[in-house]
Scaffold this active site. Structure first.
Site, PDB file in Angstrom:
ATOM      1  N   GLU A 110       5.078 -11.769  -5.671  1.00 50.35           N
ATOM      2  CA  GLU A 110       4.307 -11.376  -4.711  1.00 50.35           C
ATOM      3  C   GLU A 110       2.944 -11.928  -4.734  1.00 50.35           C
ATOM      4  OE1 GLU A 110       4.393  -6.950  -4.517  1.00 50.35           O
ATOM      5  OE2 GLU A 110       6.546  -6.739  -4.198  1.00 50.35           O
ATOM      6  N   HIS A 225      -3.635  -2.023   2.947  1.00 48.72           N
ATOM      7  CA  HIS A 225      -2.347  -3.219   2.947  1.00 48.72           C
ATOM      8  C   HIS A 225      -2.428  -4.009   4.279  1.00 48.72           C
ATOM      9  CE1 HIS A 225       1.593  -4.923   2.662  1.00 48.72           C
ATOM     10  NE2 HIS A 225       1.682  -4.572   1.284  1.00 48.72           N
ATOM     11  N   ARG A 267      -4.419  -8.899  -1.878  1.00 53.28           N
ATOM     12  CA  ARG A 267      -4.397  -7.958  -0.683  1.00 53.28           C
ATOM     13  C   ARG A 267      -5.805  -8.007   0.089  1.00 53.28           C
ATOM     14  NH1 ARG A 267      -0.244  -3.090  -2.796  1.00 53.28           N
ATOM     15  NH2 ARG A 267       1.585  -4.552  -2.599  1.00 53.28           N
ATOM     16  N   HIS A 328      -3.423   2.075   2.052  1.00 53.84           N
ATOM     17  CA  HIS A 328      -2.270   1.999   1.336  1.00 53.84           C
ATOM     18  C   HIS A 328      -2.485   2.715  -0.035  1.00 53.84           C
ATOM     19  CE1 HIS A 328       1.700   0.511   0.002  1.00 53.84           C
ATOM     20  NE2 HIS A 328       1.077  -0.215  -0.879  1.00 53.84           N
ATOM     21  N   ARG A 363      -5.893  -3.311  -6.436  1.00 58.94           N
ATOM     22  CA  ARG A 363      -4.679  -3.316  -7.261  1.00 58.94           C
ATOM     23  C   ARG A 363      -3.643  -4.536  -6.999  1.00 58.94           C
ATOM     24  NH1 ARG A 363       0.631  -1.867  -5.909  1.00 58.94           N
ATOM     25  NH2 ARG A 363       0.158  -1.026  -3.955  1.00 58.94           N
TER      26      ARG A 363
END
Length: 426
Positions: A110, A225, A267, A328, A363
């Site tokens: 990811e 997010h 992100r 998120h 994160r």
């Protein structure tokens, strides 16, 4: 009510912790809604794991870089080195991770990961893990599960937690004596207009900790997010379009169908780029293009995303979909040590409600499930090594909790006052 250990929250952290506590202890697990309505169930992408010892340095650096190097290095090290044991434990519980044709575990990648190290189950990894943990918990005779039961407060005496105040499903308010209290109440998404979280997750642990003057950390670090399915109706929970989709090659376009960002950036950087593009375009969303992903991969790896978009009138194998950033994840929370103990004795906080510093300011994708499980297990291990008897409860005036709406508003204000700069998204 009396119990040896009370756990507020039945997401993966609460359940995993319960499974690792002594079987001769009476454990009561409560949840504000149904057993299945925790954010752990919603996790799509996967769970990180150290992919061979040669991956340690890159895993560590990826986590630190995504967190803007504000991470607690001890916590990051603990999480990474504990990851393989956690995965083996999950597999022993029946968690079915995707595998290659030869039976070996299949890894994906990811955004902000330098290599493939993420295990997954289609695009419902959180549901797969949490449901299997719940199955195991239901087998334990010493564990009681209480649905639609709300944590209203913890009971402290001389900075030692002796229990909690609960509202039961029938509306009755009770005080509960416990030798240990563990908060696993989740994040703050229920306070936000656009959020991927369940609406009942409103930062209860943070509010209660702030009320009692317990230590908090990084409470203004709220992750947005970058890609959720755009819906005009803000009353609905935002449906996540997993970062794994971009990891498999999906692209982001502006209103002229032009790429405007490297989709594999962390992100927060992708989110900022989308907000900037929306402002320039004068739109409420941008487009995400999944059409370059092999349809077989889409249906195998992301069946729920494909189905959701189809229900909204989009065939992702042929059409772009509208996406918008949404709240998120919560990187901050109640400050805890490396065993998830708070600044109050006999009070532990785990999962998204806790802050041990693993995530820093942002994160890294798919570290959330891993972090929750690792430190939930460590909390259970320390509690198991230091058995204690419940303390006498001081007299508690339960009438102060009788007015539900007033209490909820007071707690909301406490949390938003801590979040400060992030309140503009509420």
């Amino acid at each position: 009510m009396n119990t040896d250990i009370i756990i507020a929250g039945c997401g993966c952290a609460g359940l995993y912790c319960a499974l690792h506590l002594p079987k001769d202890q009476k454990i009561t697990v409560i949840t504000k809604s149904s057993l299945e309505e925790s954010d752990s169930y919603l996790a799509q992408g996967g769970i990180c794991v150290l992919n061979g010892e040669q991956d340690y340095d890159t895993f560590f650096e990826d986590t630190m870089r995504a967190g803007h190097y504000e991470n607690n290095t001890e916590s990051v090290d603990i999480m990474i080195r504990s990851s393989r044991d956690v995965i083996e434990q999950l597999i022993s519980y029946g968690v079915d991770f995707c595998r290659n044709a030869d039976g070996s575990l299949a890894y994906t990648r990811e955004g902000a990961h330098s290599k493939k190290r993420i295990l997954y189950h289609e695009d419902v990894t959180g549901q797969e893990i949490t449901s299997k943990l719940l199955q195991q918990v239901k087998k334990r005779e010493n564990i009681t599960l209480l649905e639609y039961t709300t944590l209203l407060d913890v009971i402290l005496k001389d900075n030692c937690c002796c229990g909690a105040v609960l509202r039961l499903q029938d509306g009755t308010i009770v005080s509960v004596s416990a030798a240990y209290t563990i908060l696993a109440t989740g994040g703050v998404g229920g306070l936000y207009r656009h959020s991927t979280n369940f609406r009942h997750l409103t930062g209860d642990a943070v509010a209660i900790a702030a009320k009692h003057g317990l230590k908090l950390q990084n409470v203004d670090y709220v992750q947005i997010h970058p890609t959720t399915f755009y819906n005009k109706d803000c009353s609905e929970r935002s449906f996540l379009i997993s970062e794994s989709v971009r990891g498999e090659g999906a692209k982001l376009y502006n209103k002229n169908m032009e790429r405007f960002v490297d989709e594999l950036l962390p992100r927060d950087q992708v989110t900022q780029a989308i907000w900037k593009q929306m402002e320039e375009d004068g739109t409420d969303y941008v487009w995400e293009d999944l059409t370059m992903i092999d349809p077989k991969v889409l249906h195998r790896h992301f069946p729920n995303i494909v189905e959701f978009c189809a229900q909204k009138g989009y065939d992702v194998t042929r059409q772009c979909i509208p996406v918008v950033p949404a709240q998120h994840y919560f990187m901050g929370g109640v400050k805890v040590d490396s065993f998830s103990k708070s600044s109050a004795d006999r009070l532990y906080v785990i999962g998204e409600a806790a802050c041990n510093g693993v995530h820093g300011k942002n994160r890294l994708a798919s570290n959330s499930l891993l972090e929750s499980l690792v430190f939930a297990g460590r909390a259970a291990s320390q509690i198991s090594e230091t058995p204690a008897a419940p303390l006498p409860l001081p007299v508690v005036d339960l009438s102060q909790y009788a007015h539900r709406e007033q209490l909820e508003q007071a707690y909301k204000t406490l949390v938003l006052d801590q979040i400060k700069g992030r309140t503009k998204y509420v």
